[in-house]
Design an enzyme around this catalytic site. Structure first.
Site, mmCIF file in Angstrom:
data_model
loop_
_atom_site.group_PDB
_atom_site.id
_atom_site.type_symbol
_atom_site.label_atom_id
_atom_site.label_comp_id
_atom_site.label_asym_id
_atom_site.label_seq_id
_atom_site.Cartn_x
_atom_site.Cartn_y
_atom_site.Cartn_z
ATOM 1 N N TYR A 46 35.698 25.532 41.452
ATOM 2 C CA TYR A 46 34.654 25.742 40.451
ATOM 3 C C TYR A 46 34.624 24.604 39.449
ATOM 4 O O TYR A 46 33.570 24.138 39.038
ATOM 5 C CB TYR A 46 34.878 27.081 39.722
ATOM 6 N N GLU A 47 35.795 24.156 39.072
ATOM 7 C CA GLU A 47 35.896 23.084 38.076
ATOM 8 C C GLU A 47 35.212 21.815 38.581
ATOM 9 O O GLU A 47 34.493 21.143 37.824
ATOM 10 C CB GLU A 47 37.373 22.807 37.767
ATOM 11 N N THR A 105 40.065 22.796 40.172
ATOM 12 C CA THR A 105 39.796 23.913 41.073
ATOM 13 C C THR A 105 38.433 23.653 41.729
ATOM 14 O O THR A 105 37.720 22.722 41.333
ATOM 15 C CB THR A 105 39.740 25.246 40.297
ATOM 16 N N GLU A 156 48.526 32.110 40.871
ATOM 17 C CA GLU A 156 47.151 31.984 40.368
ATOM 18 C C GLU A 156 46.436 33.289 40.648
ATOM 19 O O GLU A 156 46.380 33.738 41.804
ATOM 20 C CB GLU A 156 46.391 30.822 41.027
ATOM 21 N N GLU A 190 43.931 36.839 45.438
ATOM 22 C CA GLU A 190 42.470 36.948 45.479
ATOM 23 C C GLU A 190 42.136 38.342 45.996
ATOM 24 O O GLU A 190 42.674 38.772 47.001
ATOM 25 C CB GLU A 190 41.903 35.854 46.409
ATOM 26 N N ASP A 204 34.712 27.168 32.026
ATOM 27 C CA ASP A 204 33.578 26.409 31.490
ATOM 28 C C ASP A 204 32.802 27.278 30.508
ATOM 29 O O ASP A 204 31.880 26.797 29.863
ATOM 30 C CB ASP A 204 32.622 26.021 32.626
ATOM 31 N N ASP A 223 44.229 43.248 43.949
ATOM 32 C CA ASP A 223 43.623 43.158 42.626
ATOM 33 C C ASP A 223 44.705 42.878 41.584
ATOM 34 O O ASP A 223 45.831 43.381 41.702
ATOM 35 C CB ASP A 223 42.930 44.484 42.291
ATOM 36 N N LYS A 247 28.837 41.238 29.600
ATOM 37 C CA LYS A 247 28.456 42.460 28.860
ATOM 38 C C LYS A 247 29.683 43.094 28.212
ATOM 39 O O LYS A 247 30.735 43.207 28.848
ATOM 40 C CB LYS A 247 27.822 43.472 29.825
ATOM 41 N N ASP A 282 35.970 35.322 36.267
ATOM 42 C CA ASP A 282 34.618 35.868 36.081
ATOM 43 C C ASP A 282 34.415 36.247 34.605
ATOM 44 O O ASP A 282 35.265 36.932 34.031
ATOM 45 C CB ASP A 282 34.421 37.096 36.977
HETATM 46 N N1 SAM Z 1 39.984 30.119 40.570
HETATM 47 C C1 SAM Z 1 38.968 29.668 41.500
HETATM 48 C C2 SAM Z 1 38.325 28.406 41.010
HETATM 49 O O1 SAM Z 1 38.487 28.068 39.824
HETATM 50 O O2 SAM Z 1 37.672 27.712 41.799
HETATM 51 C C3 SAM Z 1 37.917 30.768 41.728
HETATM 52 C C4 SAM Z 1 37.072 31.141 40.543
HETATM 53 S S1 SAM Z 1 35.984 32.503 40.873
HETATM 54 C C5 SAM Z 1 34.761 32.414 39.646
HETATM 55 C C6 SAM Z 1 36.921 33.890 40.330
HETATM 56 C C7 SAM Z 1 37.715 34.535 41.459
HETATM 57 O O3 SAM Z 1 38.567 35.520 40.896
HETATM 58 C C8 SAM Z 1 36.832 35.239 42.476
HETATM 59 O O4 SAM Z 1 37.147 34.781 43.778
HETATM 60 C C9 SAM Z 1 37.162 36.711 42.295
HETATM 61 O O5 SAM Z 1 37.065 37.459 43.496
HETATM 62 C C10 SAM Z 1 38.579 36.645 41.763
HETATM 63 N N2 SAM Z 1 38.933 37.810 40.940
HETATM 64 C C11 SAM Z 1 38.212 38.311 39.919
HETATM 65 N N3 SAM Z 1 38.812 39.398 39.397
HETATM 66 C C12 SAM Z 1 39.953 39.573 40.110
HETATM 67 C C13 SAM Z 1 40.993 40.543 40.053
HETATM 68 N N4 SAM Z 1 40.951 41.551 39.163
HETATM 69 N N5 SAM Z 1 42.010 40.443 40.921
HETATM 70 C C14 SAM Z 1 42.048 39.416 41.834
HETATM 71 N N6 SAM Z 1 41.072 38.478 41.946
HETATM 72 C C15 SAM Z 1 40.046 38.559 41.088
#
Ligand code: SAM
Length: 211
Positions: A193-194, A191, A43, A68, A153, A95, A121, A117
């Site tokens: 967030y879900e 998840t 994931e 993460e 969402d 990353d 923009k 995320d």
């Molecule tokens: N997947 C989880 C959920 O649905 O509950 C978390 C959703 S959260 C909005 C998005 C997560 O993705 C954040 O914790 C963010 O730090 C991570 N994230 C965003 N871009 C990323 C990247 N390029 N590499 C690794 N993690 C990333």
């Protein structure tokens, strides 16, 4: 204060038995790290890890890696991880752009992107985890018959993703703009967030894709 918080999180992650500290060294040999050759599912952007830990618990015949990039967020997943006895999951604090240094070609069998995320923009579109830049990364590490699943969402991000993924040469096998009222809901694992969005009555979009 924030810097100290991040430093604390980084120190805890550096000494955590649940985090692979130098994942580049495992490239091509993740099966050895798990001690078994089961399929590896990852994931990307797992947040606090509820989804992937639940999968790991219900599928002991598969291996899981939660990715993460923020140490402060990963720390929350580690707290939860400590309360489980799982043996088929590792976490990485990296990353998504680094994944080709961490996985050999075809080493991953499934990729989950959950509530990524949205980066609304246009000038930030490259940061979206379904943008061509990241699809090229997934293309490298995913097995020939491997699949990608995406939930959000955010309808605008979902529409963008349907186009972007198809434009990158992938086949969208199934998709819905309203997961809970579709036949894609069967076996759905929520998840963090879900759960929040579902409680607010928001519709959840989901797609699956193959090459
Ligand atoms: N997947 C989880 C959920 O649905 O509950 C978390 C959703 S959260 C909005 C998005 C997560 O993705 C954040 O914790 C963010 O730090 C991570 N994230 C965003 N871009 C990323 C990247 N390029 N590499 C690794 N993690 C990333």
């Amino acid at each position: 204060m924030r810097l100290r918080h991040i430093r604390d999180a980084e120190e805890k992650i550096a000494s955590s038995p649940y985090v692979v500290q130098e994942p580049q060294k495992e490239k091509g040999s993740w099966a050895e790290r798990f001690g078994k050759k089961d399929p590896i599912e990852i994931e990307v952007g797992m947040g606090k890890g509820r989804f992937i830990m639940e999968l790991a618990e219900s599928h002991p015949d598969k291996n899981y890696i939660g990715i993460e990039r923020y140490s402060s967020v990963l720390l929350r997943a580690l707290e939860k991880r400590g309360q489980t006895e799982l043996t088929n999951i590792w976490f990485l604090c990296v990353d998504a752009g680094e994944l080709t240094d961490i996985f050999e070609k075809g080493e991953v069998s499934k990729i989950y992107l959950n509530f990524s995320d949205p980066w609304p923009k246009d000038r930030h579109a490259k940061r979206r985890l379904t943008s061509p830049r990241f699809m090229a990364v997934y293309d490298q590490i995913l097995a020939a018959d491997g699949s990608l699943e995406f939930k959000t969402d955010n309808e605008a991000l979902f529409r963008y993703s349907l186009e972007s993924i198809a434009a990158c040469g992938w086949k969208i096998c199934s998709h819905t703009f309203d997961l809970y009222h579709s036949d894609m809901a069967k076996g759905n694992v929520m998840t963090e967030y879900e759960a929040k969005f579902a409680a607010e009555g928001k519709k959840i979009c989901r797609l699956t894709a193959l090459r």
